[in-house]
Design a protein around this motif. Structure first.
Motif, PDB file in Angstrom:
ATOM      1  N   MET A 158       0.892  -1.133   0.032  1.00  0.00           N
ATOM      2  CA  MET A 158      -0.058  -0.149   0.071  1.00  0.00           C
ATOM      3  C   MET A 158       0.807   1.340  -0.097  1.00  0.00           C
ATOM      4  O   MET A 158       1.418   1.475   0.964  1.00  0.00           O
ATOM      5  N   ARG A 159       0.907   1.761  -1.166  1.00  0.00           N
ATOM      6  CA  ARG A 159       1.853   3.048  -1.395  1.00  0.00           C
ATOM      7  C   ARG A 159       1.179   4.293  -1.306  1.00  0.00           C
ATOM      8  O   ARG A 159       0.765   5.022  -2.098  1.00  0.00           O
ATOM      9  N   SER A 160       0.904   4.685   0.026  1.00  0.00           N
ATOM     10  CA  SER A 160       0.107   5.817   0.284  1.00  0.00           C
ATOM     11  C   SER A 160       0.760   6.997   0.826  1.00  0.00           C
ATOM     12  O   SER A 160       1.048   7.183   2.097  1.00  0.00           O
ATOM     13  N   TYR A 161       1.878   7.750   0.180  1.00  0.00           N
ATOM     14  CA  TYR A 161       2.834   8.586   0.664  1.00  0.00           C
ATOM     15  C   TYR A 161       2.469  10.027   0.591  1.00  0.00           C
ATOM     16  O   TYR A 161       3.305  10.750   1.075  1.00  0.00           O
ATOM     17  N   GLY A 162       1.475  10.521   0.277  1.00  0.00           N
ATOM     18  CA  GLY A 162       1.210  11.757  -0.011  1.00  0.00           C
ATOM     19  C   GLY A 162       0.581  12.537   1.308  1.00  0.00           C
ATOM     20  O   GLY A 162       0.346  11.661   2.336  1.00  0.00           O
ATOM     21  N   LYS A 163       0.237  13.878   1.279  1.00  0.00           N
ATOM     22  CA  LYS A 163      -0.246  14.416   2.428  1.00  0.00           C
ATOM     23  C   LYS A 163      -1.661  13.806   2.779  1.00  0.00           C
ATOM     24  O   LYS A 163      -2.649  13.838   1.798  1.00  0.00           O
ATOM     25  N   ASP A 164      -1.934  13.367   3.940  1.00  0.00           N
ATOM     26  CA  ASP A 164      -3.178  12.752   4.393  1.00  0.00           C
ATOM     27  C   ASP A 164      -3.491  11.517   3.799  1.00  0.00           C
ATOM     28  O   ASP A 164      -4.527  10.965   4.069  1.00  0.00           O
ATOM     29  N   PHE A 165      -2.579  10.926   2.856  1.00  0.00           N
ATOM     30  CA  PHE A 165      -3.135   9.760   2.104  1.00  0.00           C
ATOM     31  C   PHE A 165      -3.115   8.570   2.922  1.00  0.00           C
ATOM     32  O   PHE A 165      -4.101   7.613   2.993  1.00  0.00           O
ATOM     33  N   ASP A 166      -2.329   8.290   3.745  1.00  0.00           N
ATOM     34  CA  ASP A 166      -2.330   7.182   4.608  1.00  0.00           C
ATOM     35  C   ASP A 166      -3.555   7.257   5.830  1.00  0.00           C
ATOM     36  O   ASP A 166      -4.245   6.111   5.949  1.00  0.00           O
ATOM     37  N   ARG A 167      -3.765   8.267   5.918  1.00  0.00           N
ATOM     38  CA  ARG A 167      -5.086   8.649   6.970  1.00  0.00           C
ATOM     39  C   ARG A 167      -6.208   8.113   6.154  1.00  0.00           C
ATOM     40  O   ARG A 167      -7.102   7.632   6.834  1.00  0.00           O
ATOM     41  N   TYR A 168      -6.311   8.526   4.956  1.00  0.00           N
ATOM     42  CA  TYR A 168      -7.590   8.140   3.961  1.00  0.00           C
ATOM     43  C   TYR A 168      -7.561   6.598   3.865  1.00  0.00           C
ATOM     44  O   TYR A 168      -8.686   6.284   3.945  1.00  0.00           O
TER      45      TYR A 168
END
Length: 544
Positions: free
Chosen positions: A300-310
């Motif tokens: 899971m490559r969620s590295y942007g602003k607030d992406f991991d929180r999403y």
């Protein structure tokens, strides 16, 4: 100029060519035009907007994609110092930084853009149907068509491959905009710099035959699912299976289709697939509460602003299930059209599960046409077909005076594309700083109407915007209520109030009903107020 002609001694041209009308190209064009440079925006489609115009929502805020893009398109379309050349492609580029000579071929659209009012009467009478590529082949449209409701320019185009030449559209066009004898044109542009923003294309899912795309009707690509979700899509935002129109309860998303896969020559990560699949799962759940989304992923490559929180919110609040596993194949039951996926659980157990719909999260690739474009312009590409850029100069190409932004340099999301577009525009503007304001025009507004002493005559424009507003507000009832309020002389609903056709309609209503107050119930004034202020100023009202 010959390709090797020296630029020394030549005065710099205060104009920039932007290749590609997606969000990156549009942002670069607006930045340049506002900084005092003439802009030629070239796109091979019938209208600008690119892939973003096909999306339903954007992550991580779930904002309406068109609500973000449409004001930029409208501003771009009516800017005096931006010339939009649609249905056009670059043939060759001569000269050097500061003074390029660009040869452009513009294909015939058989409609005079300057005369077409976008009324749509021609499409109503057109008897010839064609596949709607904007809706990814999930619906049909007339041979004479406009790409999408908020298109800029809002002018129709005739698909000559399916046109039967009956002449009906020409007979009903009161603007005399239909010209069957339209020919391709050769255009020569003189510019000081070039910005490349042609984007990329989606991976061809049919080449991964193990997933059944093209053979199984209920296996769709992620961009097709975007159109299924969209309020302007083939099913008006209703989540349904293509095979029978039923609401799919269990939806599987298969990640990395055409990305991180050396078997198809794409060993790179396409960067955005993890996030857009999660977004689509969340939006599907918002549209139909009974939907149960499952995402099969590698990492899971969620590295942007607030992406991991999403990602966390999707799992905790919406019940999106994440299964860490690369799916090897999809099988269909020929009678029920149900889809079976066999996978290994994280505990090592072999599991077979049945789904109603499978969405393939396709990656992005450099197409043959993009590679040919790079060759004609004279810029180098890397092994995957992305534009080569120096490590510490991400906007520069191998040819001085030509800059790059967006996915053409590497896969990236919309925020990074927009940021890069402004960076590339700044580089081009710096190169041509001595030529600023040499080719631009100044906008002239009509005289401001005096409303002193007049009773308020209020016009109310209420936006539907699919599920964003229409999903929580009974828009028709609000319109009827507004009509009962004191001094309201006109009220109407619009699917997208920020679109170019509605901006035109607002100006017409101001004149028709002698409006001296305008209320827009739509997106946040923080993002949209300047658009509507400019519109009413063009109609002669005080912008405030």
């Amino acid at each position: 100029l010959s390709p090797n002609a020296p630029a020394q001694g030549l005065s710099k041209v205060g104009a920039v060519l932007v290749v590609g009308g997606g969000v990156g190209g549009v942002q670069a064009a607006l930045d340049l035009a506002e900084s005092g440079l003439k802009v030629h925006l070239v796109d091979d489609s019938s209208s600008i907007g690119g892939v973003m115009a096909q999306l339903d929502k954007t992550f991580p805020t779930n904002d309406c994609s068109m609500c973000i893009l449409s004001p930029k398109l409208v501003e771009c379309g009516r800017h005096l110092n931006i010339e939009i050349l649609t249905y056009s492609k670059i043939e060759k580029v001569l000269g050097e930084a500061g003074s390029f000579e660009v040869h452009v071929k513009q294909m015939p659209r058989y409609i005079d853009v300057a005369k077409c009012t976008g009324c749509g009467e021609c499409a109503k009478y057109c008897p010839a149907d064609a596949i709607d590529l904007y809706n990814e082949g999930l619906s049909e449209r007339a041979s004479i068509h406009v790409k999408y409701p908020q298109a800029v320019p809002l002018a129709y185009v005739i698909d000559r491959e399916v046109c039967i030449g009956c002449g009906l559209c020409q007979n009903v066009c009161l603007a005399d905009a239909v010209h069957y004898d339209d020919k391709e044109k050769e255009i020569t542009l003189n510019v000081g710099a070039i910005i490349l923003a042609p984007g990329l294309e989606e991976f061809e899912a049919a080449s991964k035959s193990e997933y059944g795309y093209g053979r199984y009707s209920n296996v769709v690509t992620s961009i097709e699912f975007e159109r299924i979700l969209s309020a302007s899509g083939p099913f008006r935002g209703r989540v349904q299976r293509p095979s029978d129109g039923e609401i799919p309860r269990k939806i599987a998303f298969i990640q990395c289709v055409g990305s991180r896969d050396v078997t198809c020559g794409n060993g790179y990560c396409s960067s955005v697939c993890c996030m857009y699949a999660t977004k689509e799962a969340v939006i599907a759940k918002e549209h139909q509460k009974e939907v149960e989304p499952t995402i099969f992923y590698i990492d899971m490559r969620s590295y942007g602003k607030d992406f991991d929180r999403y990602i966390e919110r999707a799992e905790e609040e919406y019940g999106v299930r994440f299964v860490r596993c690369r799916v090897s194949s999809v099988r269909e039951d020929p009678e029920t059209k149900q889809l079976r996926i066999r996978y290994e659980s994280e505990g090592g157990k072999l599991v077979e599960e049945e789904f109603d719909l499978v969405v393939l999260s396709v990656g992005f690739v450099s197409s043959k046409s993009i590679r040919e474009l790079a060759q004609r312009i004279g810029v180098e590409l890397d092994e995957y077909g992305f534009c080569k850029t120096p490590t510490f100069h991400p906007f520069e190409t191998s040819r001085p005076g030509i800059f790059v932004c967006g996915m053409f340099s590497s896969p990236k999301d919309i925020p990074e594309t927009v940021t890069q577009a402004s960076g590339a525009a700044a580089c081009a503007g710096g190169l041509l700083s001595s030529a600023r304001a040499t080719l631009v025009k100044s906008k002239e507004y009509p005289g401001e109407l005096s409303v002193q002493g007049e009773p308020p005559r209020i016009g109310v424009f209420i936006c539907h915007c699919g599920i964003n507003i229409g999903g929580v507000v009974d828009v028709p009832s609000v319109v009827e209520y507004a009509r009962t309020l004191p001094r309201v002389v006109h009220a109407e609903a619009n699917l997208y109030t920020c679109s170019s056709d509605t901006q035109k309609a607002i100006k017409e209503r101001i004149k028709e009903h002698s409006l001296n107050r305008v209320i827009v119930a739509s997106c946040s004034p923080r993002t949209h107020e300047p658009l509507f202020q400019e519109t009413i100023r063009e109609a002669g009202l005080n912008r405030y």
